[in-house]
Motif scaffolding. Structure first.
Motif, PDB file in Angstrom:
ATOM      1  N   HIS A  51       0.879  -1.175   0.129  1.00  6.42           N
ATOM      2  CA  HIS A  51      -0.073   0.021  -0.065  1.00  6.42           C
ATOM      3  C   HIS A  51       0.998   1.309   0.101  1.00  6.42           C
ATOM      4  CE1 HIS A  51      -3.488  -2.446   2.144  1.00  6.42           C
ATOM      5  NE2 HIS A  51      -2.277  -3.073   2.538  1.00  6.42           N
ATOM      6  N   TYR A  71      -3.682  -1.706  17.574  1.00  7.58           N
ATOM      7  CA  TYR A  71      -3.993  -1.127  16.425  1.00  7.58           C
ATOM      8  C   TYR A  71      -5.657  -1.044  15.982  1.00  7.58           C
ATOM      9  CZ  TYR A  71      -4.379  -1.659  11.058  1.00  7.58           C
ATOM     10  OH  TYR A  71      -4.521  -1.283   9.637  1.00  7.58           O
ATOM     11  N   TYR A 121      -6.938   4.347   0.162  1.00 11.55           N
ATOM     12  CA  TYR A 121      -6.733   5.515   1.087  1.00 11.55           C
ATOM     13  C   TYR A 121      -7.459   6.618   0.608  1.00 11.55           C
ATOM     14  CZ  TYR A 121      -2.925   3.030   3.641  1.00 11.55           C
ATOM     15  OH  TYR A 121      -2.193   1.888   4.416  1.00 11.55           O
ATOM     16  N   HIS A 234      -2.596 -12.319   4.749  1.00 13.53           N
ATOM     17  CA  HIS A 234      -2.449 -12.201   6.071  1.00 13.53           C
ATOM     18  C   HIS A 234      -2.601 -13.516   6.779  1.00 13.53           C
ATOM     19  CE1 HIS A 234      -1.998  -7.808   6.843  1.00 13.53           C
ATOM     20  NE2 HIS A 234      -2.832  -7.540   5.836  1.00 13.53           N
ATOM     21  N   ASN A 288       3.063   0.060   4.209  1.00 14.88           N
ATOM     22  CA  ASN A 288       2.154   0.697   4.264  1.00 14.88           C
ATOM     23  C   ASN A 288       2.205   1.620   5.896  1.00 14.88           C
ATOM     24  OD1 ASN A 288       0.186  -0.128   6.719  1.00 14.88           O
ATOM     25  ND2 ASN A 288       0.672  -1.972   5.647  1.00 14.88           N
ATOM     26  N   GLY A 290       0.729   2.264   8.407  1.00 11.47           N
ATOM     27  CA  GLY A 290      -0.038   1.826   9.622  1.00 11.47           C
ATOM     28  C   GLY A 290       0.400   0.700  10.084  1.00 11.47           C
ATOM     29  N   SER A 291       0.568  -0.715   9.406  1.00 11.22           N
ATOM     30  CA  SER A 291       1.035  -1.922   9.936  1.00 11.22           C
ATOM     31  C   SER A 291       2.144  -2.476   9.269  1.00 11.22           C
ATOM     32  CB  SER A 291      -0.340  -2.918   9.660  1.00 11.22           C
ATOM     33  OG  SER A 291      -0.048  -3.411   8.177  1.00 11.22           O
TER      34      SER A 291
HETATM   35  O1  NIG Z   1      -2.758  -5.028   5.048  1.00 12.25           O
HETATM   36  N1  NIG Z   1      -5.302  -4.598   6.903  1.00 12.25           N
HETATM   37  C1  NIG Z   1      -5.510  -3.470   6.327  1.00 12.25           C
HETATM   38  N2  NIG Z   1      -4.948  -2.781   5.521  1.00 12.25           N
HETATM   39  C2  NIG Z   1      -3.359  -2.661   5.802  1.00 12.25           C
HETATM   40  C3  NIG Z   1      -3.197  -1.657   6.963  1.00 12.25           C
HETATM   41  C4  NIG Z   1      -3.169  -0.380   6.379  1.00 12.25           C
HETATM   42  C5  NIG Z   1      -3.158   0.758   7.399  1.00 12.25           C
HETATM   43  O2  NIG Z   1      -2.978   0.620   8.613  1.00 12.25           O
HETATM   44  O3  NIG Z   1      -2.898   1.838   6.726  1.00 12.25           O
HETATM   45  C6  NIG Z   1      -2.795  -4.167   5.930  1.00 12.25           C
HETATM   46  O4  NIG Z   1      -2.059  -4.460   6.890  1.00 12.25           O
END
Ligand code: NIG
Length: 378
Positions: A51, A71, A121, A234, A288, A290-291
């Motif tokens: 991402h 999270y 996004y 995942h 990405n 966030g994660s």
């Molecule tokens: O693959 N799980 C959802 N989408 C992303 C995280 C995206 C984010 O936190 O910005 C993922 O981990």
């Protein structure tokens, strides 16, 4: 097809490239020669889940997570994906291009010559299309081949979003995406919403792929199998039934070990059980904000060995032949005469060193379509 993906070509002579393709394994040197002695040569790597188009960062959330917030808690209090959506909506196409270029350069330095990149996004029709156009522009601006995915269901901007996706967004995607993705999770989208969106996506020629069983168990793998998704990504909480369903459907599992680490989750996806159950397993950086704020392929390989139960060879295949299958490009992920001229020369003599050298890159030279693209360009 001569699959020499992890052979040491020093025993063979020279790998030849002409007109963007591998010509074969030659005895005589060509016009330009790159010294590969002491190293090994393999195919360009494929990162099948990123991402990497986004604005802003979530370093403050990282700090909160280090203080004990999860999270999900951060997402439920208005942070998380929503925070990145706000910043990404506010950025212009050109700004998003400029922000993504260094991330792509970092991936290239790790040997990645093909990467899947998602929208998700934007979360309104115009901003999702904007993200897909950014991916298209990036394809023309740097060496990595980008495979675009419309991540239509990532987070819920309003109650009508699923209707908007089906009636307005997907019909306008056209050639801007190859795959359609959804985040199936208690706090994101349901199986029925996903079925509805994927039905429309398939009618329009898009290939389904899903984020499933990441944070909680939810029979997401079974849903991916039912929808004949290219990938189920995942899978930290996949069940035994889910593994059987993926194997039966031929859906590729894309594991995200850097996310499991980054989110401080206790449970890594059961890579060993997936492989032993007959599922093809690919790996990704999931770059990405966030994660998984990383472009480090070697780190993902190391974690896959140390935490998901893969062998070094399986981890290497997770970024080569299995990652190629994950993006439905079976021509990639191997070096063979007549194949794409995407290759990586490593400092080390064997693929075994890639996950062994924790967090470090062994990449010496990256070749894309027969041209040296990293370091520098000739
Ligand atoms: O693959 N799980 C959802 N989408 C992303 C995280 C995206 C984010 O936190 O910005 C993922 O981990």
């Amino acid at each position: 097809v001569l699959d020499l993906g992890i052979e040491n070509v020093a025993d063979v002579g020279f790998v030849g490239f002409r007109d963007g393709k591998v010509t074969g394994f030659e005895r005589e040197p060509a016009r330009e020669v790159i010294d590969a002695r002491g190293g090994f040569v393999g195919p360009g790597l494929v990162d099948p889940h990123t991402h990497l188009v986004f604005a802003g960062d979530r370093a403050a959330e990282f700090e909160q997570r280090c203080q004990g917030k999860t999270y999900l808690e951060i997402a439920q209090s208005g942070g998380g994906i929503t925070r990145t959506v706000e910043a990404t909506r506010a950025a212009s196409e050109d700004e998003l291009v400029e922000l993504a270029l260094p991330r792509l350069a970092a991936l290239l330095s790790h040997g990645v010559t093909t990467a899947e990149v998602k929208s998700g996004y934007g979360l309104d029709v115009e901003n999702e299309l904007k993200m897909l156009r950014v991916i298209q522009k990036l394809n023309a601006r740097q060496p990595i081949t980008l495979i675009p995915t419309v991540l239509a269901l990532h987070s819920r901007p309003d109650d009508k979003w699923v209707d908007t996706v089906v009636n307005e967004l997907l019909p306008r995607v056209g050639k801007l995406a190859v795959f359609c993705d959804a985040f199936v999770e208690k706090t994101a989208f349901t199986a029925d919403e996903t079925r509805r969106v994927m039905k429309k996506a398939v009618e329009l020629g898009l290939i389904p792929r899903l984020h499933v069983d990441q944070l909680t168990p939810g029979a997401g793998a079974e849903l991916a199998a039912e929808l004949k998704a290219a990938t189920a990504d995942h899978l930290e909480h996949v069940s035994g039934e889910g593994i059987k369903a993926l194997a039966f459907a031929g859906t590729v599992a894309v594991l995200n070990p850097t996310s499991t680490l980054f989110l401080r989750e206790a449970k890594y996806a059961p890579g060993r059980a997936l492989i032993d159950g007959g599922v093809r397993v690919a790996l990704c950086t999931n770059c990405n904000p966030g994660s998984s704020m990383t472009e480090n392929v070697a780190l993902a390989m190391s974690l896959a060995c140390l935490q998901n139960g893969l062998t070094p060879r399986e981890a290497y295949e997770g970024f080569t032949k299995n990652a190629a299958l994950a993006v439905r490009r079976p021509d990639l992920g191997a070096l063979y005469a007549g194949g794409p001229g995407d290759a990586v020369l490593y400092n080390c003599a064997s693929y075994q060193t890639l996950p062994y050298h924790l967090g470090m890159s062994e990449v010496r030279t990256v070749i894309k379509a027969g041209r040296r693209v990293w370091p520098g360009s000739t």
